[in-house]
Write an enzyme that holds these catalytic residues in place. Structure first.
Site, PDB file in Angstrom:
ATOM      1  N   GLU A  22       0.143  -1.136  15.860  1.00  0.00           N
ATOM      2  CA  GLU A  22      -0.821  -0.046  15.617  1.00  0.00           C
ATOM      3  C   GLU A  22      -1.819   0.075  16.775  1.00  0.00           C
ATOM      4  O   GLU A  22      -2.128   1.182  17.230  1.00  0.00           O
ATOM      5  CB  GLU A  22      -1.576  -0.270  14.301  1.00  0.00           C
ATOM      6  CG  GLU A  22      -2.496   0.928  14.007  1.00  0.00           C
ATOM      7  CD  GLU A  22      -3.452   0.695  12.848  1.00  0.00           C
ATOM      8  OE1 GLU A  22      -3.072   0.082  11.837  1.00  0.00           O
ATOM      9  OE2 GLU A  22      -4.609   1.159  12.975  1.00  0.00           O
ATOM     10  N   SER A  27       1.798  -5.581   2.868  1.00  0.00           N
ATOM     11  CA  SER A  27       3.221  -5.607   3.199  1.00  0.00           C
ATOM     12  C   SER A  27       4.008  -6.557   2.289  1.00  0.00           C
ATOM     13  O   SER A  27       5.138  -6.917   2.596  1.00  0.00           O
ATOM     14  CB  SER A  27       3.396  -6.001   4.670  1.00  0.00           C
ATOM     15  OG  SER A  27       2.573  -7.107   4.963  1.00  0.00           O
ATOM     16  N   THR A  35      -6.661  -0.103  11.383  1.00  0.00           N
ATOM     17  CA  THR A  35      -6.830   0.118   9.931  1.00  0.00           C
ATOM     18  C   THR A  35      -6.854  -1.172   9.104  1.00  0.00           C
ATOM     19  O   THR A  35      -7.365  -1.174   7.993  1.00  0.00           O
ATOM     20  CB  THR A  35      -5.663   0.972   9.383  1.00  0.00           C
ATOM     21  OG1 THR A  35      -4.435   0.326   9.717  1.00  0.00           O
ATOM     22  CG2 THR A  35      -5.679   2.379   9.936  1.00  0.00           C
ATOM     23  N   HIS A  58      -0.690  -5.905  18.326  1.00  0.00           N
ATOM     24  CA  HIS A  58      -0.226  -5.273  17.085  1.00  0.00           C
ATOM     25  C   HIS A  58       0.280  -3.863  17.414  1.00  0.00           C
ATOM     26  O   HIS A  58      -0.345  -3.139  18.188  1.00  0.00           O
ATOM     27  CB  HIS A  58      -1.390  -5.205  16.085  1.00  0.00           C
ATOM     28  CG  HIS A  58      -0.953  -4.854  14.697  1.00  0.00           C
ATOM     29  ND1 HIS A  58      -0.682  -3.560  14.316  1.00  0.00           N
ATOM     30  CD2 HIS A  58      -0.736  -5.626  13.603  1.00  0.00           C
ATOM     31  CE1 HIS A  58      -0.318  -3.563  13.042  1.00  0.00           C
ATOM     32  NE2 HIS A  58      -0.343  -4.799  12.585  1.00  0.00           N
ATOM     33  N   HIS A  98       5.679  -5.955   7.944  1.00  0.00           N
ATOM     34  CA  HIS A  98       5.556  -7.336   8.410  1.00  0.00           C
ATOM     35  C   HIS A  98       5.828  -8.316   7.272  1.00  0.00           C
ATOM     36  O   HIS A  98       4.931  -9.021   6.805  1.00  0.00           O
ATOM     37  CB  HIS A  98       4.182  -7.568   9.033  1.00  0.00           C
ATOM     38  CG  HIS A  98       4.071  -6.943  10.376  1.00  0.00           C
ATOM     39  ND1 HIS A  98       2.923  -6.381  10.868  1.00  0.00           N
ATOM     40  CD2 HIS A  98       5.002  -6.766  11.350  1.00  0.00           C
ATOM     41  CE1 HIS A  98       3.150  -5.897  12.076  1.00  0.00           C
ATOM     42  NE2 HIS A  98       4.398  -6.121  12.391  1.00  0.00           N
ATOM     43  N   SER A 109       1.822 -10.589   9.144  1.00  0.00           N
ATOM     44  CA  SER A 109       1.074  -9.511   8.495  1.00  0.00           C
ATOM     45  C   SER A 109      -0.418  -9.647   8.788  1.00  0.00           C
ATOM     46  O   SER A 109      -1.087 -10.579   8.322  1.00  0.00           O
ATOM     47  CB  SER A 109       1.331  -9.549   6.991  1.00  0.00           C
ATOM     48  OG  SER A 109       0.359  -8.802   6.328  1.00  0.00           O
ATOM     49  N   SER A 110      -0.930  -8.690   9.570  1.00  0.00           N
ATOM     50  CA  SER A 110      -2.334  -8.723   9.975  1.00  0.00           C
ATOM     51  C   SER A 110      -3.246  -8.674   8.755  1.00  0.00           C
ATOM     52  O   SER A 110      -4.193  -9.451   8.628  1.00  0.00           O
ATOM     53  CB  SER A 110      -2.595  -7.532  10.904  1.00  0.00           C
ATOM     54  OG  SER A 110      -3.948  -7.309  11.077  1.00  0.00           O
ATOM     55  N   ASN A 111      -2.937  -7.782   7.799  1.00  0.00           N
ATOM     56  CA  ASN A 111      -3.849  -7.640   6.659  1.00  0.00           C
ATOM     57  C   ASN A 111      -3.788  -8.837   5.712  1.00  0.00           C
ATOM     58  O   ASN A 111      -4.774  -9.205   5.096  1.00  0.00           O
ATOM     59  CB  ASN A 111      -3.639  -6.297   5.952  1.00  0.00           C
ATOM     60  CG  ASN A 111      -2.264  -6.157   5.377  1.00  0.00           C
ATOM     61  OD1 ASN A 111      -2.018  -6.620   4.285  1.00  0.00           O
ATOM     62  ND2 ASN A 111      -1.342  -5.539   6.111  1.00  0.00           N
ATOM     63  N   CYS A 144       0.879  -1.180   0.000  1.00  0.00           N
ATOM     64  CA  CYS A 144       0.000   0.000   0.000  1.00  0.00           C
ATOM     65  C   CYS A 144       0.918   1.232   0.000  1.00  0.00           C
ATOM     66  O   CYS A 144       2.131   1.109   0.222  1.00  0.00           O
ATOM     67  CB  CYS A 144      -0.865  -0.009   1.258  1.00  0.00           C
ATOM     68  SG  CYS A 144       0.135   0.037   2.752  1.00  0.00           S
TER      69      CYS A 144
HETATM   70  S1  SF4 Z   1      -2.407  -0.638   5.607  1.00  0.00           S
HETATM   71 FE1  SF4 Z   1      -1.476   0.676   7.167  1.00  0.00          FE
HETATM   72  S2  SF4 Z   1       0.272   1.572   6.146  1.00  0.00           S
HETATM   73 FE2  SF4 Z   1      -1.060   0.778   4.526  1.00  0.00          FE
HETATM   74  S3  SF4 Z   1      -2.362   2.525   3.941  1.00  0.00           S
HETATM   75 FE3  SF4 Z   1      -3.453   1.336   5.500  1.00  0.00          FE
HETATM   76  S4  SF4 Z   1      -2.913   2.373   7.399  1.00  0.00           S
HETATM   77 FE4  SF4 Z   1      -1.413   3.006   5.891  1.00  0.00          FE
END
Ligand code: SF4
Length: 307
Positions: free
Chosen positions: A130, A289, A173, A128, A41, A245-247, A12
């Site tokens: 964040e 990430s 986020t 985490h 991550h 990596s959480s996402n 991102c």
């Molecule tokens: S995932 Fe985290 S670093 Fe990437 S745009 Fe969203 S808030 Fe920002």
């Protein structure tokens, strides 16, 4: 065999920027450059950056006095800045802050809600970075964090034991959009006629007694909705991302939620030929990430397997 890569996959803008900052700082610095915590991550990216002379530390104690330092995109609690200041590491001089503006936005939302009388609950992963950074602006270690939509009962208990005047829920986020909605629905179903309604992100209206703010960032939402499309269309989906990596984990969870055969891998070496036997439509997705080159290597390897 058709291979489809999710339209939004990989780095991102926040992660890209953080890496650019670290690389640029290291290039212009004759001495060592320190990064506090995992900048991103992803183990491979970290190793690449270490190869460029960047030193990653998990403890501020390990950063020498006056050292050129970079802070990651996830956002830090105020205590980090204070401890660094004690080592003469300060913003505008030798401290380079790569906090993503969308994380700063969540911090600002948390602060504004708190200052307007809200008890703020965070939907996120307690360990985490964040979530730790955002908690700092609320009740610190005592911030109520709910990690899973199925833990809605704990939120109801917390509310019934305390007589808060106003309550707002915000999210880390990188959490699941679907999970956040589910959490709110689960809580609302037990609220005896009361309800958490959405408070717009601009916070112009803070009159609601119970509200939630959609603080999941757009890049996370795009990656989740693109992965959902792949999960609906494909016979198999490969999720590429770092173990922490959480996402990326959320993308894998999304595939499982849709019942599509899916695998969470860190690199192409983990691909197994057997997974692709009899499959026609292959989907590839990656968390925020994951660098492009890792995604491309995975796609190339799948092509080789299919040939
Ligand atoms: S995932 Fe985290 S670093 Fe990437 S745009 Fe969203 S808030 Fe920002």
């Amino acid at each position: 065999m058709k291979i489809t890569v999710a339209k939004h996959a990989g780095f991102c803008f926040g992660v890209k920027k953080a890496i650019e900052i670290a690389e640029e700082v290291a290039q212009n610095n004759n001495g060592s450059t320190y990064v506090y915590g995992q900048l991103v991550h992803n183990e491979k990216v970290i190793r690449d950056l270490e190869g460029k002379g960047i030193i990653f530390v998990e403890n501020i104690k390990d950063i020498p006095q006056n050292a050129v330092t970079v802070l990651r995109a996830h956002g830090e609690p105020g205590t980090t800045y204070r401890l660094l200041e004690e080592k003469s590491i300060v913003k505008g001089e030798n401290l380079n802050d790569a906090t993503c503006p969308l994380v700063t936005l969540v911090h600002n939302v948390a602060i504004k809600l708190k200052n307007n009388g809200y008890e703020v609950i965070l939907f996120g992963k307690a360990n985490h970075p964040e979530a730790i950074g955002t908690s700092y602006h609320l009740r610190g270690k005592d911030t109520f964090i709910v990690e899973d939509p199925e833990q809605y009962g704990s939120v109801i208990d917390y509310l019934s034991k305390n007589n808060f005047e106003k309550v707002a829920i915000i999210s880390q986020t990188t959490m699941s959009v679907y999970g956040y909605r589910q959490l709110i629905d689960n809580i609302n179903s037990k609220m005896n006629g009361l309800k958490f309604d959405e408070i717009p992100l601009n916070l112009r209206d803070m009159s609601k007694k119970y509200g939630f703010v959609d603080t999941i960032c757009n890049p996370t939402k795009q990656r989740q909705s693109d992965t959902e499309e792949l999960a609906k269309e494909c016979d198999i989906v490969i999720v590429v991302g770092g173990k922490n990596s959480s996402n990326s984990k959320e993308l894998y969870a999304k595939c499982r939620e849709f019942g599509v055969e899916s695998y969470f891998i860190q690199s192409y070496e983990q691909l197994d030929k057997k997974w692709f036997e009899g499959k026609e439509k292959i989907g590839v997705t990656a968390g925020a990430s994951t660098p492009d080159y890792l995604i491309n290597e995975v796609v190339e390897r799948i092509r080789e397997i299919s040939n």
